[in-house]
Design an enzyme around this catalytic site. Sequence first.
Site, PDB file in Angstrom:
ATOM      1  N   HIS A  64      -8.782   7.140   2.956  1.00  0.00           N
ATOM      2  CA  HIS A  64      -8.317   8.417   2.434  1.00  0.00           C
ATOM      3  C   HIS A  64      -9.420   9.096   1.633  1.00  0.00           C
ATOM      4  O   HIS A  64     -10.393   8.474   1.233  1.00  0.00           O
ATOM      5  CB  HIS A  64      -7.091   8.224   1.537  1.00  0.00           C
ATOM      6  CG  HIS A  64      -7.408   7.605   0.199  1.00  0.00           C
ATOM      7  ND1 HIS A  64      -7.743   6.273   0.055  1.00  0.00           N
ATOM      8  CD2 HIS A  64      -7.470   8.135  -1.050  1.00  0.00           C
ATOM      9  CE1 HIS A  64      -7.968   6.004  -1.224  1.00  0.00           C
ATOM     10  NE2 HIS A  64      -7.817   7.125  -1.917  1.00  0.00           N
ATOM     11  N   CYS A 122       0.430   3.722   3.349  1.00  0.00           N
ATOM     12  CA  CYS A 122       0.906   3.372   4.684  1.00  0.00           C
ATOM     13  C   CYS A 122       2.193   4.135   4.985  1.00  0.00           C
ATOM     14  O   CYS A 122       2.864   4.639   4.074  1.00  0.00           O
ATOM     15  CB  CYS A 122       1.156   1.866   4.788  1.00  0.00           C
ATOM     16  SG  CYS A 122      -0.356   0.871   4.854  1.00  0.00           S
ATOM     17  N   GLN A 168      -9.898  12.743  -1.218  1.00  0.00           N
ATOM     18  CA  GLN A 168      -9.166  13.528  -2.206  1.00  0.00           C
ATOM     19  C   GLN A 168      -9.674  14.964  -2.192  1.00  0.00           C
ATOM     20  O   GLN A 168     -10.766  15.249  -1.695  1.00  0.00           O
ATOM     21  CB  GLN A 168      -9.322  12.928  -3.603  1.00  0.00           C
ATOM     22  CG  GLN A 168      -8.765  11.517  -3.738  1.00  0.00           C
ATOM     23  CD  GLN A 168      -8.932  10.965  -5.135  1.00  0.00           C
ATOM     24  OE1 GLN A 168      -8.328  11.468  -6.086  1.00  0.00           O
ATOM     25  NE2 GLN A 168      -9.742   9.935  -5.276  1.00  0.00           N
ATOM     26  N   CYS A 188       0.834  -1.204   0.000  1.00  0.00           N
ATOM     27  CA  CYS A 188       0.000   0.000   0.000  1.00  0.00           C
ATOM     28  C   CYS A 188       0.872   1.259   0.000  1.00  0.00           C
ATOM     29  O   CYS A 188       1.716   1.438   0.887  1.00  0.00           O
ATOM     30  CB  CYS A 188      -0.926   0.005   1.209  1.00  0.00           C
ATOM     31  SG  CYS A 188      -1.893   1.523   1.353  1.00  0.00           S
TER      32      CYS A 188
END
Length: 357
Positions: A185, A73, A187, A70
């Site tokens: 997350h 991370c 954006q 990922c």
Amino acid sequence: MKRTTARLADGREIIYFDRRDDATHRLDDPRDLPPVSTTSQLRYDPVLAEWVAMAGHRQTRTFLPPKDLCPLCASTPERPTEVPSSSYDIVAFENRFPSLSTHATTTETGTELVPVRPGTGRCEVLVFSSDHNASFATLEPEHARLVVEAWADRSAELSAVPGVEQVFCFENRGQEIGVTLSHPHGQIYAYPYVTPRTARMLQSAREHQQRTGRNLFADVLAEERAAGTRVVGQTQRWTAFVPAAARWPVEVHLYPHRRLAGIGDLDDHERDEFVTLYLDVLRRFDALYDAPLPYIAAWHQAPVRTGHDLAYLHLQVFSVKRAADKLKYLAGSESGMGAFITDVLPEDVAARLREVR
């Protein structure tokens, strides 16, 4: 809140947001990265009077990597990621595969009917937590409050970028939505134009004001609070409700009781109460079925230079999941004509959300 800025190996900006004033981070990026593409362009659709971004380089972006690969991370000595530090609370950085770029260039000019211009703007990733297995719904209230601070910070900063006309903070959650990274997350897009949906909403608000002398969004909120049948939850300063003409199987709007233009205008009490209500709504979403609900969360705030007298800050959160094992697809009527057909009554959705915990 402590705010720390640095640059990644390819020149992109990264910003750490920490609750503790003594937090420290690794600020250098040891990776050898290729330059970020600046080839995005905007083409004008004269039939719909809308700009469309062309970003062919995004075809190569990372797609659903396993946890041990990922890129969101925290970094380890063995594996550097997009976040050079070994730990963090919240972090924002420029997207490695941006749809819009402050450095965008193009040699094309298009035609008089279909002009082409560089895809100027900015796209950022806002990582809510270093915990790969977390979600916004599982954040502690103090941590979620820090996300609100980051939204306000980035909205203000990006609104000051030359050429930016609108800042949009959003979250896509779940593979059914099209998420390519499972780490929690959102954006933030800084557009060089006012988006079609916002322009249409402001036009509706303008017509309503001319007709009644009142604000459209304030009237919607007042009517929903008075009726109560579609209200999912409320605090002293916020109300969450399913809109009367909801397009999606599960859809909730969160409105502050005070008309504001943007996230940065929220005072401390409003930010605290938003966190309380939003976490409650998201946890109700996840209790509907036997798995976390995929959703899109979209902040609607005023454009940078227009509509501040008409806009009304609010958050729209909605899901394509219409049953535990069924998704709502945008078929002929929705995709071809933009005419939505809703499969469930908003009043029934609101009742179900009030019942689940």
